[in-house]
Motif scaffolding. Structure first.
Motif, short mmCIF file in Angstrom:
data_model
loop_
_atom_site.label_atom_id
_atom_site.label_comp_id
_atom_site.label_asym_id
_atom_site.label_seq_id
_atom_site.Cartn_x
_atom_site.Cartn_y
_atom_site.Cartn_z
N VAL A 221 49.46 36.10 47.28
CA VAL A 221 48.85 37.38 46.94
C VAL A 221 49.81 38.49 47.40
O VAL A 221 50.29 38.47 48.53
N LYS B 93 49.00 41.87 46.32
CA LYS B 93 48.25 43.13 46.24
C LYS B 93 46.76 42.84 46.30
O LYS B 93 46.27 41.93 45.62
N GLU C 299 40.69 43.93 43.05
CA GLU C 299 41.84 43.67 42.19
C GLU C 299 42.86 42.88 43.02
O GLU C 299 43.23 43.29 44.12
N VAL C 300 43.28 41.74 42.47
CA VAL C 300 44.20 40.86 43.18
C VAL C 300 45.46 40.69 42.34
O VAL C 300 45.38 40.36 41.16
N GLY C 301 46.61 40.92 42.96
CA GLY C 301 47.89 40.71 42.30
C GLY C 301 48.62 39.55 42.96
O GLY C 301 48.56 39.39 44.19
N GLU D 182 50.75 37.78 37.77
CA GLU D 182 49.37 37.74 37.28
C GLU D 182 48.48 38.63 38.15
O GLU D 182 48.74 38.81 39.34
N THR D 183 47.44 39.18 37.53
CA THR D 183 46.45 39.98 38.26
C THR D 183 45.06 39.53 37.84
O THR D 183 44.89 38.93 36.77
N GLN E 142 40.71 40.77 38.23
CA GLN E 142 39.66 41.68 38.65
C GLN E 142 38.47 40.80 39.03
O GLN E 142 37.82 40.23 38.15
N TYR F 2 43.38 32.53 44.01
CA TYR F 2 43.99 32.18 42.72
C TYR F 2 43.02 31.32 41.89
O TYR F 2 42.88 31.52 40.69
N ALA G 41 40.53 33.57 40.43
CA ALA G 41 41.14 34.33 39.34
C ALA G 41 41.23 33.49 38.06
O ALA G 41 40.94 33.97 36.97
#
Length: 129
Positions: A7, A9, A20-22, A27-28, A30, A92, A95
């Motif tokens: 991760v 972000k 919000e995960v970057g 890849e990102t 929500q 992840y 996500a």
């Protein structure tokens, strides 16, 4: 099994209750606070292999995000839940599988006749009359 990307972000959007995960691979995602709460990796929710159905969390939010080493975060929810560690692998997985996880949750909720709606905070006043 390959390791999930790190991760890079985390941004909490309090008003929309979205995390919000970057990831380092670009890849990102929500992720709703509600999904993170009702599918928390904590033993309290996962029930040591027998998941507990968590209800009434439609309006739940995250109060605090605490780093755990270089591999996870502890999410502190505004309902007091704070025992799940969200590793990069878990975030992840959320996500990549959130639509399936959400559908499964809604099916379990319907089967149990549960509700996503928050419980009302009702104050009862008694009188001597």
């Amino acid at each position: 099994m390959r390791q999930a990307p790190k991760v890079t972000k985390l941004k909490l959007k309090r008003q929309s209750r979205i995390l919000e995960v970057g990831f380092e691979n670009g890849e990102t995602a929500q992720l709703s606070c509600e999904l993170l709460r009702v599918c928390s990796p904590s033993a309290e929710v996962q029930g040591h292999g027998n998941p507990v159905l968590v209800t009434n969390k439609k309006m739940v939010n995250i109060d605090k995000i605490e780093p755990v080493g270089n591999y996870a975060v502890k999410l502190v929810f505004d309902d007091g839940h704070d025992s799940g560690l969200f590793s990069w692998d878990i975030l992840y997985a959320f996500a990549m599988n959130q639509s399936t996880m959400w559908e499964d949750y809604l099916k379990r909720l319907k089967a149990a006749k549960g509700s996503r709606e928050p419980l009302l905070d009702v104050q009862i006043h008694y009188s001597d009359k």
